[in-house]
Enzyme design. Structure first.
Site, PDB file in Angstrom:
ATOM      1  N   HIS B  70       0.624  -1.046   0.069  1.00  0.00           N
ATOM      2  CA  HIS B  70       0.043  -0.191   0.306  1.00  0.00           C
ATOM      3  C   HIS B  70       0.801   1.857   0.337  1.00  0.00           C
ATOM      4  O   HIS B  70       1.174   2.056   0.505  1.00  0.00           O
ATOM      5  CB  HIS B  70      -0.804  -0.159   1.086  1.00  0.00           C
ATOM      6  N   TYR B 340       3.786  -5.298   9.729  1.00  0.00           N
ATOM      7  CA  TYR B 340       3.563  -4.186   9.739  1.00  0.00           C
ATOM      8  C   TYR B 340       4.969  -3.251  10.537  1.00  0.00           C
ATOM      9  O   TYR B 340       5.729  -2.363  10.584  1.00  0.00           O
ATOM     10  CB  TYR B 340       2.360  -2.904   9.982  1.00  0.00           C
TER      11      TYR B 340
HETATM   12  C1  HEM Z   1      -0.621 -11.989   7.020  1.00  0.00           C
HETATM   13  C2  HEM Z   1      -1.378 -10.625   5.825  1.00  0.00           C
HETATM   14  C3  HEM Z   1      -1.056  -9.201   5.654  1.00  0.00           C
HETATM   15  C4  HEM Z   1       0.667  -9.369   5.535  1.00  0.00           C
HETATM   16  C5  HEM Z   1       1.554  -9.421   5.265  1.00  0.00           C
HETATM   17  C6  HEM Z   1       0.398  -7.286   5.196  1.00  0.00           C
HETATM   18  C7  HEM Z   1       1.536  -6.290   4.483  1.00  0.00           C
HETATM   19  C8  HEM Z   1       1.257  -4.914   4.970  1.00  0.00           C
HETATM   20  C9  HEM Z   1       2.252  -4.608   5.042  1.00  0.00           C
HETATM   21  C10 HEM Z   1       3.980  -5.104   5.266  1.00  0.00           C
HETATM   22  C11 HEM Z   1       2.343  -3.006   5.102  1.00  0.00           C
HETATM   23  C12 HEM Z   1       3.058  -1.543   5.174  1.00  0.00           C
HETATM   24  C13 HEM Z   1       2.980  -1.590   6.569  1.00  0.00           C
HETATM   25  C14 HEM Z   1       3.065  -0.207   6.778  1.00  0.00           C
HETATM   26  O1  HEM Z   1       4.803  -0.008   6.880  1.00  0.00           O
HETATM   27  O2  HEM Z   1       3.058   0.555   7.289  1.00  0.00           O
HETATM   28  C15 HEM Z   1       0.661  -3.163   5.151  1.00  0.00           C
HETATM   29  C16 HEM Z   1      -0.240  -2.188   4.629  1.00  0.00           C
HETATM   30  C17 HEM Z   1      -1.872  -2.343   4.635  1.00  0.00           C
HETATM   31  N1  HEM Z   1      -1.888  -3.525   4.858  1.00  0.00           N
HETATM   32 FE1  HEM Z   1      -1.662  -5.116   5.299  1.00  0.00          FE
HETATM   33  N2  HEM Z   1      -0.859  -7.450   5.652  1.00  0.00           N
HETATM   34  C18 HEM Z   1      -1.874  -8.141   5.743  1.00  0.00           C
HETATM   35  C19 HEM Z   1      -2.807  -8.530   5.572  1.00  0.00           C
HETATM   36  C20 HEM Z   1      -3.983  -7.171   5.966  1.00  0.00           C
HETATM   37  C21 HEM Z   1      -5.268  -7.010   5.664  1.00  0.00           C
HETATM   38  C22 HEM Z   1      -6.171  -8.976   5.642  1.00  0.00           C
HETATM   39  C23 HEM Z   1      -5.529  -6.255   5.135  1.00  0.00           C
HETATM   40  C24 HEM Z   1      -7.074  -5.806   5.295  1.00  0.00           C
HETATM   41  C25 HEM Z   1      -7.968  -5.702   6.098  1.00  0.00           C
HETATM   42  C26 HEM Z   1      -4.805  -5.343   5.231  1.00  0.00           C
HETATM   43  C27 HEM Z   1      -4.682  -3.772   4.935  1.00  0.00           C
HETATM   44  C28 HEM Z   1      -3.500  -2.719   5.251  1.00  0.00           C
HETATM   45  C29 HEM Z   1      -3.564  -1.414   4.462  1.00  0.00           C
HETATM   46  C30 HEM Z   1      -4.837  -0.859   4.770  1.00  0.00           C
HETATM   47  C31 HEM Z   1      -2.600  -1.265   4.916  1.00  0.00           C
HETATM   48  C32 HEM Z   1      -2.065   0.737   4.695  1.00  0.00           C
HETATM   49  C33 HEM Z   1      -2.096   1.210   6.013  1.00  0.00           C
HETATM   50  C34 HEM Z   1      -1.604   2.585   6.072  1.00  0.00           C
HETATM   51  O3  HEM Z   1      -1.773   3.204   5.378  1.00  0.00           O
HETATM   52  O4  HEM Z   1      -0.352   3.061   6.329  1.00  0.00           O
HETATM   53  N3  HEM Z   1      -3.504  -6.224   5.398  1.00  0.00           N
HETATM   54  N4  HEM Z   1       0.516  -4.489   4.614  1.00  0.00           N
END
Ligand code: HEM
Ligand code: HEM
Ligand code: HEM
Lengths: 214, 370
Positions: B70, B340
């Site tokens: 994202h 995260y």
């Molecule tokens: C094991 C499963 C998942 C992994 C490994 C993963 C991994 C990541 C990573 C690495 C980031 C960046 C975090 C940062 O640097 O702040 C991220 C952001 C995000 N993830 Fe996931 N994610 C997973 C599941 C999900 C699920 C299930 C959702 C939704 C409900 C989700 C929604 C988001 C959103 C909305 C962001 C952006 C947050 C922001 O704006 O900072 N993720 N994810």
């Protein structure tokens, strides 16, 4: 933390407060080190462990304050007089380093979370106030410091553990007993009390002056 | 040790060996146990660091200072306004009829900060609510209604399968097919990705919490819940032609235009589980007839570029929760919290090291590229 020159009757043991704090904090700090490296390497245990890590770390900060005050008010027993100077210096320096790290680790943990913009939650619904501004560079520096200081702490604890056991099992000079237990009211019966510590405590060979004995 | 003849001790060096050996063994075991706990001895164990490495590999490159997923988004600010209905479910302060300010972020899925909005299947909303009782609630929600897979391991495999093949620069279709075959639950997600309409704006997109959380009310009663943010803005879907013709940055442009007209609203709908519903598997939906409670609304009032906005240095860890809200047994939730944190640590270190000119607004951003 200089050892005072032996007064007429220097203590032979750390006082009860020092001993209770030493061993409970030793357990807590070892737990913190293992919980710390374990939680950052786990995809499943992090939430549970981090919820333990923060309050236990802050508890260590509170305890080390009590411990330092107690230490300043109750001078520790002198080291055995026959201890080589380098050895005695290492003992003093490592104790200083341990105190420094016992203060630094929780303070770095607290300020690192502050700088990362995280709430410093101690228990559900209660968080400490931030002690550093929310800032990327400050966070990055403190986050690295938390890792490297933890590794330095672990290395120092291992050396300290080795030294303590060296006193107990190799030198048998009463240093271990000075932290392991207090002075007994009566000298123990020589033969009946044959546990490890009393053996160490027995004047073995002509007792050097100042050797910590029962 | 007990019966030592004192006279025998002083000079015999061989008497030192058992002690020294025991000490060496104890110190070595402690060091080994530490190294094992830290994962240093088990390179095959999936850790948050290795998961993040896999995400970086799938991204094809590391965009310094940006989120590993994202990566493209915009900071937003506004407030959540509770309507009191949520208080029967949770004691969280935000559900009282008060306004709770937030720093949020709207984004698209994908690891590139220059991704094309019109090709991003997943859109997202993240919020950090700071309530007046000093507590904080962070959430990160997606436009998909359920997750693609049911385990952390499977999501890792999916990430690996999506990594570009060095030969073609594109994911290997055979590898992706093998992944889909090994994970039948993924078919539902693939069907959603193929057939779900593409809303014309962030403002008319529904964002879903996907994972299960536990709400605890004042009486101590616990409910398993999931929630969605349902837009008030009128729904409109893009035709394939509109989508093909759309600008790669159309979401941000549209957001600016809409905010110039006034704030944007979503209703927070909380769905309450019944016994037997899949609470630990985000790839399983709950039956349609579950009780849904409208607990208040999210209101976005302004937007700022992420390079200089307040959301940049926030880790929207979904397990930063106030009293009255808890995580669940959903294993994806714990894994998200762990990964995260690694992603956040890496990008903050890159910013601190001066390696993130684009991410901090010190260099002009690139054009959006496929
Ligand atoms: C094991 C499963 C998942 C992994 C490994 C993963 C991994 C990541 C990573 C690495 C980031 C960046 C975090 C940062 O640097 O702040 C991220 C952001 C995000 N993830 Fe996931 N994610 C997973 C599941 C999900 C699920 C299930 C959702 C939704 C409900 C989700 C929604 C988001 C959103 C909305 C962001 C952006 C947050 C922001 O704006 O900072 N993720 N994810
Ligand atoms: C995390 C672990 C530990 C820490 C931070 C720690 C810290 C300290 C410190 C600061 C002192 C100086 C006395 C004081 O002011 O309290 C001390 C003394 C001592 N410690 Fe530890 N300790 C740890 C673990 C251990 C272990 C595992 C052992 C034994 C196996 C041990 C044995 C001793 C002994 C025998 C002394 C007395 C040394 C003397 O009189 O000079 N410690 N420790
Ligand atoms: C005696 C005190 C402490 C010790 C020995 C300790 C030790 C550790 C260790 C070994 C790690 C893993 C570091 C790594 O592998 O990178 C860690 C991580 C962490 N510590 Fe501590 N810590 C202490 C106090 C605290 C305190 C007081 C807090 C907060 C209030 C804290 C918060 C954290 C957090 C949040 C992490 C994980 C950070 C991340 O995932 O990026 N620690 N700690």
């Amino acid at each position: 933390m200089n050892r005072p020159t032996p007064s007429p009757r220097p203590p032979r043991h750390f006082n009860l407060v020092a001993r209770v704090l030493h061993w409970s904090m030793a357990l807590a700090i070892l737990a913190m080190l293992f919980v710390g490296v374990g939680m950052v390497a786990s995809l499943s245990l992090r939430p549970v462990l981090v919820d333990l890590h923060r309050p236990l770390g802050i508890a260590i900060l509170l305890l080390v304050i009590v411990r330092l005050i107690n230490r300043l008010r109750h001078p520790p027993p002198p080291l055995p007089a026959d201890l080589p100077r380098a050895h005695a210096f290492a003992a003093r320096a490592s104790h200083w380093l341990l105190y420094t790290l016992m203060f630094a680790m929780p303070l770095v943990g607290w300020s690192m979370l502050s700088a990362g913009g995280y709430p410093v939650t101690i228990f559900k619904g209660f968080a400490l106030l931030p002690i550093a501004p929310h800032h990327a560079t400050i966070y990055a520096v403190l986050r690295s410091a938390h890792t490297w200081l933890a590794l330095l702490l672990f290395a120092t604890v291992l050396m300290h553990l080795a030294a303590a056991l060296f006193h107990a099992w190799v030198r048998r000079d009463g240093v271990f007993a000075s932290m392991a237990r207090g002075a007994l009211a009566l000298p123990p019966p020589a033969a009946a009390d044959a546990d490890l510590e009393s053996v160490e405590d027995k004047p073995i060979a002509p007792a050097p002056t100042n050797q910590r004995q029962q | 040790m007990p019966d030592i003849d004192p006279a025998a001790i002083p000079s015999t060096t061989d008497r030192r060996w058992p002690g020294l050996l025991a000490i060496a063994l104890i110190v070595a075991s402690a060091a080994l146990a530490f190294a094992w706990t830290a994962g240093w001895l088990t390179p095959g164990r999936l850790t948050p660091q290795r998961f993040t490495d896999a995400i970086e590999a799938a991204n094809g490159q590391v965009w310094q200072g940006f989120r590993r997923a994202h990566a493209k988004g915009v900071c937003v600010a506004g407030y959540f306004e509770g309507n009191g209905q949520g208080q029967a479910l949770s004691s969280a302060r935000v559900f009282a009829p008060v306004r709770t300010p937030f720093v949020g972020r709207l984004s698209i899925g994908g690891g590139s900060p220059y991704g094309l909005d019109n090709q991003a299947r997943v859109r997202s909303m993240a919020l950090q609510l700071d309530s007046d009782d000093g507590q904080q609630w962070r959430m990160a929600m997606n436009s998909f209604p359920f997750f693609g897979v049911s385990s952390v391991q499977a999501f890792h495999e999916q990430t690996l399968a999506n990594a570009p093949d060095p030969a073609t620069g594109k994911p290997d279709p055979a590898r992706q097919a093998a992944f889909a075959a090994a994970h039948p639950e993924f078919a539902r997600f693939a069907a959603w990705a193929k057939s779900a309409p593409w809303p014309t704006s962030w403002a008319n997109t529904t964002f879903n919490g996907v994972n299960t959380f536990r709400f605890v009310n004042r009486a101590g009663e616990v409910h398993d819940v999931r929630w969605s943010m349902q837009p008030r803005a009128a729904f409109a879907a893009m035709t394939p032609e509109q989508r093909a013709a759309a600008d790669g940055d159309f979401l941000g442009e549209d957001l600016g235009a809409r905010l110039a007209q006034g704030p944007l609203r979503w209703d927070m709908l909380v769905t309450v589980a019944q016994p037997g519903d899949a609470v630990a598997d985000p790839s399983q939906s709950w039956p349609e007839d579950r009780r849904r409670v409208n607990v208040g609304s999210v209101v976005i009032e302004s937007a700022t570029p992420q390079a200089t906005g307040a959301c940049r240095d926030i880790n929207y860890d979904p397990l930063v929760l106030p009293a009255g809200v808890q995580g669940s047994d959903d294993p994806i939730l714990a894994a998200r919290s762990a990964v995260y944190s690694v992603s956040f640590n890496r990008r903050e270190h890159e910013i601190a090291g001066g390696k993130a000119a684009a991410a901090t607004g010190r260099a002009a951003p690139q054009e959006a590229t496929p």
